[in-house]
Design an enzyme around this catalytic site. Structure first.
Site, short mmCIF file in Angstrom:
data_model
loop_
_atom_site.label_atom_id
_atom_site.label_comp_id
_atom_site.label_asym_id
_atom_site.label_seq_id
_atom_site.Cartn_x
_atom_site.Cartn_y
_atom_site.Cartn_z
N LYS A 287 0.84 -1.20 0.00
CA LYS A 287 0.00 0.00 0.00
C LYS A 287 0.87 1.25 0.00
O LYS A 287 1.99 1.23 0.53
CB LYS A 287 -0.95 0.01 1.20
CG LYS A 287 -0.32 -0.28 2.54
CD LYS A 287 -1.41 -0.51 3.60
CE LYS A 287 -0.80 -0.94 4.93
NZ LYS A 287 -1.83 -1.21 5.95
N ARG B 31 -11.76 -1.39 13.22
CA ARG B 31 -11.47 0.01 13.47
C ARG B 31 -11.90 0.27 14.92
O ARG B 31 -13.09 0.19 15.24
CB ARG B 31 -12.23 0.90 12.50
CG ARG B 31 -12.34 2.38 12.90
CD ARG B 31 -11.00 3.07 13.05
NE ARG B 31 -10.18 3.03 11.89
CZ ARG B 31 -10.25 3.91 10.88
NH1 ARG B 31 -11.12 4.89 10.92
NH2 ARG B 31 -9.42 3.81 9.86
N ARG C 156 -14.89 -4.24 9.93
CA ARG C 156 -15.13 -3.90 8.52
C ARG C 156 -14.79 -5.12 7.68
O ARG C 156 -13.63 -5.52 7.54
CB ARG C 156 -14.28 -2.69 8.12
CG ARG C 156 -14.53 -1.49 9.03
CD ARG C 156 -13.66 -0.30 8.70
NE ARG C 156 -12.24 -0.60 8.82
CZ ARG C 156 -11.27 0.28 8.60
NH1 ARG C 156 -11.58 1.51 8.24
NH2 ARG C 156 -10.01 -0.05 8.74
N ASP D 284 -6.41 0.50 13.45
CA ASP D 284 -6.86 -0.65 12.67
C ASP D 284 -6.12 -1.89 13.15
O ASP D 284 -4.88 -1.89 13.24
CB ASP D 284 -6.61 -0.42 11.18
CG ASP D 284 -7.44 0.72 10.62
OD1 ASP D 284 -8.46 1.08 11.26
OD2 ASP D 284 -7.09 1.24 9.55
N GLU E 178 -2.54 0.14 11.43
CA GLU E 178 -2.51 1.58 11.19
C GLU E 178 -2.99 2.33 12.42
O GLU E 178 -3.78 1.81 13.22
CB GLU E 178 -3.40 1.97 9.99
CG GLU E 178 -2.89 1.47 8.65
CD GLU E 178 -3.71 2.01 7.49
OE1 GLU E 178 -4.47 2.98 7.68
OE2 GLU E 178 -3.58 1.44 6.39
N ASN F 89 -4.81 5.93 12.77
CA ASN F 89 -5.41 7.01 11.98
C ASN F 89 -5.70 8.22 12.86
O ASN F 89 -6.47 8.12 13.82
CB ASN F 89 -6.70 6.51 11.33
CG ASN F 89 -6.42 5.37 10.36
OD1 ASN F 89 -6.09 5.60 9.20
ND2 ASN F 89 -6.54 4.14 10.84
#
Length: 321
Positions: A163, A213, A227, A275, A283, A285
């Site tokens: 990514k 999340r 998710r 995440d 991650e 965020n």
């Protein structure tokens, strides 16, 4: 508490999806508590010779798509007149975004209480900040060197996720198996021929069940969303078509949150969405984390109320100085 003046630096209010947007939920909660809600965009910031000011719109909001806000007044105000400033501009984190995080700090000794603090946002790249905790992450490489990336892909039998370092919303994420004949071409494309670094992570098979999340307010987990990716996609991001489901926080999830809490608080990162895939942090965020509406619906919580509690506390401390 006396009414506060609360600013939201965000994307155009006209584009908000009222039944999904986390910033809109925060605005509604601020309004519900009797606070004055001002909205402005990144391009409306300017330095006037002594401090930063912005053209701001005093608005009222309602959950009716297409007529979800009214402008009561539009005027230029110094940022120092705000009690609280929510930094909610969505990625990409580009040069203009970084300039905005610097401009909003130029308020003399009367800076508003920030959620999140602009210096913390600058320092905490959403793909790179988690690297401070390598033991919590999947095996990860950050590089632009094609031979290193191709070797990493070859050594992960279950696959590799690639990514962009500055990606968002699931854009540009690829899954490659060690025998994929597209691997070299994909790496060349993602790195722009070796000019831009990318994130490479060992694939976590549990990702098919969804990624979590988890929303943290002042370092504490207050809600979450699982998710789940569609059958024909590896990405669980809701912006990429993932389906939100109820998330159950495990002891490992809570351990990850507890490890992050001191550093998040230290950096003024008071509303964060991490995440988690399986047992691994992927991650952190911090720019404008989403998921408030879905967490409220699935967990029966009110995340925005917890955030406004923190905002009011910080404003009271600021105004007492």
């Amino acid at each position: 508490m006396a009414a506060l003046t609360i600013g939201f630096l965000m994307d155009p209010l006209e584009t908000v999806r009222v039944n999904h947007d986390s910033t809109f939920e925060l605005m509604r909660e601020a309004q519900k508590r009797g606070h004055r809600v001002l909205y402005f965009e990144q391009g409306w910031l300017r330095f006037n010779g002594t401090c930063t000011e912005a053209r701001m719109r005093h608005v009222t909001v309602r959950p009716e798509q297409g007529r979800h806000f009214d402008i009561l007044e539009e005027a230029v105000h110094p940022l120092s007149t705000l009690d609280v400033l929510f930094m909610r501009k969505d990625p990409p984190v580009d040069v203009e975004f970084l300039h905005a995080t610097q401009l909003v700090e130029l308020c003399g000794d009367r800076a508003p209480a920030f959620i999140n603090h602009p210096a913390g946002i600058r320092d905490a790249n959403e793909k790179l900040f988690a690297l401070h905790y390598p033991d919590l992450m999947p095996d990860t490489r950050i590089t632009r060197e094609l031979p290193v990336l191709l070797d990493f892909i070859a050594r992960n039998p279950q696959g590799t996720i690639l990514k962009p370092v500055d990606g968002y919303g699931g854009k540009g994420i690829l899954f490659l198996s060690p025998t994929d004949r597209n691997a070299r071409s994909a790496v060349e494309l993602l790195t722009m021929g070796g000019r831009e670094a990318v994130v490479a992570q060992a694939y976590i098979p549990e990702s098919r069940l969804g990624d979590k999340r988890i929303l943290l307010v002042d370092g504490e987990p207050v809600g979450g969303v699982l998710r789940v990716p569609s059958e024909d996609d590896n990405r669980g991001n809701m912006a990429a078509g993932g389906t939100p489901r109820k998330a159950v926080l495990t002891p490992r999830d809570l351990e990850i949150c507890e490890r992050l809490k001191p550093e998040l608080r230290k950096r003024g990162l008071l509303l964060v969405g991490i995440d988690v895939l399986g047992d691994y942090l992927t991650e952190v965020n911090v720019t404008s984390p989403t998921g408030i509406v879905e967490a409220n619906q699935l967990d029966g919580v009110c995340v925005e109320a917890k955030v406004l509690d923190v905002a009011e506390r910080l404003a009271a401390e600021r105004n007492a100085r």
